[in-house]
Design an enzyme around this catalytic site. Structure first.
Site, PDB file in Angstrom:
ATOM      1  N   ASP A   1       0.834  -1.202   0.000  1.00  0.00           N
ATOM      2  CA  ASP A   1       0.000   0.000   0.000  1.00  0.00           C
ATOM      3  C   ASP A   1       0.870   1.254   0.000  1.00  0.00           C
ATOM      4  O   ASP A   1       1.966   1.264   0.556  1.00  0.00           O
ATOM      5  CB  ASP A   1      -0.903   0.022   1.233  1.00  0.00           C
ATOM      6  CG  ASP A   1      -2.204  -0.714   1.008  1.00  0.00           C
ATOM      7  OD1 ASP A   1      -2.551  -0.978  -0.156  1.00  0.00           O
ATOM      8  OD2 ASP A   1      -2.880  -1.044   2.004  1.00  0.00           O
TER       9      ASP A   1
ATOM     10  N   ARG B   1      -2.438  -0.814  -8.518  1.00  0.00           N
ATOM     11  CA  ARG B   1      -3.715  -0.240  -8.090  1.00  0.00           C
ATOM     12  C   ARG B   1      -3.602   1.278  -8.202  1.00  0.00           C
ATOM     13  O   ARG B   1      -2.675   1.887  -7.670  1.00  0.00           O
ATOM     14  CB  ARG B   1      -4.031  -0.623  -6.646  1.00  0.00           C
ATOM     15  CG  ARG B   1      -5.369  -0.037  -6.125  1.00  0.00           C
ATOM     16  CD  ARG B   1      -5.450  -0.094  -4.616  1.00  0.00           C
ATOM     17  NE  ARG B   1      -5.281  -1.437  -4.109  1.00  0.00           N
ATOM     18  CZ  ARG B   1      -4.864  -1.714  -2.857  1.00  0.00           C
ATOM     19  NH1 ARG B   1      -4.560  -0.743  -2.033  1.00  0.00           N
ATOM     20  NH2 ARG B   1      -4.740  -2.972  -2.467  1.00  0.00           N
TER      21      ARG B   1
END
Length: 305
Positions: A132, A182
């Site tokens: 992330d 992402r």
């Protein structure tokens, strides 16, 4: 008004008193609503239920900015156990981790050692691990680590944020690695020196990045609740003749549940970001800051029976 709302929720996300109160008293309110459970074993059935509806997931143990080696090592052990459970339970799921939870702010050697242990396990079981992205001061370190890990592991991916000026160049550099990426708008409070301050500029850059990523052949996850951005992606993919196995949509657990199922029915892959753990407050406030409409989505999720 939108900027005021965003700043308000970002301010709340950093309130230690409210965060401590949420850990102690609020977990039962949000469990099964916006988080799957207080630990991973208690979250497994929810993931199975999502899988049964045609939805895939990525799971995230909430918590970041770890400042002790002991805690970072504990988080690493928990991540390894999560990967093993995903494999054992045959869950259709990835796992997301934050580098700060594994010791990024303590030492590079520590975070590298911990992430290597996680990726060794992920590679063994064929479970994708997404690194992330956090706030801008940690972006460069995170991407450097990702590039290094990508040389040795196939089961590693990362995230790029559309509100940062640097992201277009980052995407160009990463595209040669053919990674799983992402794309998000971004959820941290950043100065105008590094990030677009206006929503319209963030949206325009997000569209540019989606097109750039799809054209480059990178497997692209478009993480958004914005109907306009979803329609833009669908129309762009059709125009560019991008096959449906080259991209997916990602949304948060407890928000836009009907939209998620509608997209699956239309033949699109949808991955649900499923957080778990007691440290949910900061995550939740940042999601509300990202987009005002998330407030109503979250409220509906929390009051559903």
């Amino acid at each position: 008004m939108e900027a005021v709302t965003r700043n308000f929720f970002l301010f709340l996300s950093k309130n230690n008193l409210l965060n401590d109160m949420a850990k102690k008293r609020g977990s039962s309110i949000v469990t099964g609503k916006i988080i799957a459970g207080t630990d991973f074993p208690s979250s497994v059935q929810i993931i199975k239920d999502l899988n049964s509806k045609g939805l895939t997931t990525t799971v995230d143990h909430l918590g970041e900015f770890v400042n002790s080696e002991e805690t970072a090592n504990k988080r690493t052990k928990e991540a390894i156990q999560t990967i093993e459970t995903i494999s054992r339970e045959n869950l259709d799921s990835h796992m997301s981790v934050k580098m700060t939870s594994l010791g990024l702010d303590i030492s590079r050697d520590l975070v590298f050692r911990n992430m290597t242990s996680i990726l060794d396990t992920a590679e063994k079981h064929g479970v994708m691990v997404t690194i992330d992205m956090e706030d801008e001061p940690r972006c460069e370190k995170t991407l450097e680590l990702f590039k290094q890990f990508k040389e040795s592991y196939s089961c590693v991916s990362t995230v790029l944020q559309a509100y940062l000026y640097r992201t277009e160049q980052d995407l160009k550099e990463l595209s040669v690695l053919k990674p799983f990426l992402r794309l998000v708008k971004g959820a941290y409070k950043e100065p105008a020196s590094v990030a677009y301050p206006d929503k319209k500029d963030v949206d325009a850059n997000y569209k540019k990045l989606i097109e750039q990523s799809l054209k480059s052949g990178v497997y692209t996850a478009i993480a958004t609740h914005d109907d306009g951005m979803i329609e833009y992606t669908k129309e762009l993919a059709a125009k560019l003749q991008i096959p449906s196995d080259q991209f997916e949509f990602q949304m948060l657990y407890g928000m836009r549940s009907k939209t998620q199922l509608d997209l699956v029915q239309q033949g699109y892959k949808v991955r649900v970001y499923v957080p778990y753990g007691r440290d949910w407050y900061g995550y939740f406030m940042r999601r509300l800051a990202e987009r005002p409409a998330n407030i109503s989505f979250a409220f509906k999720g929390m009051v559903k029976g």
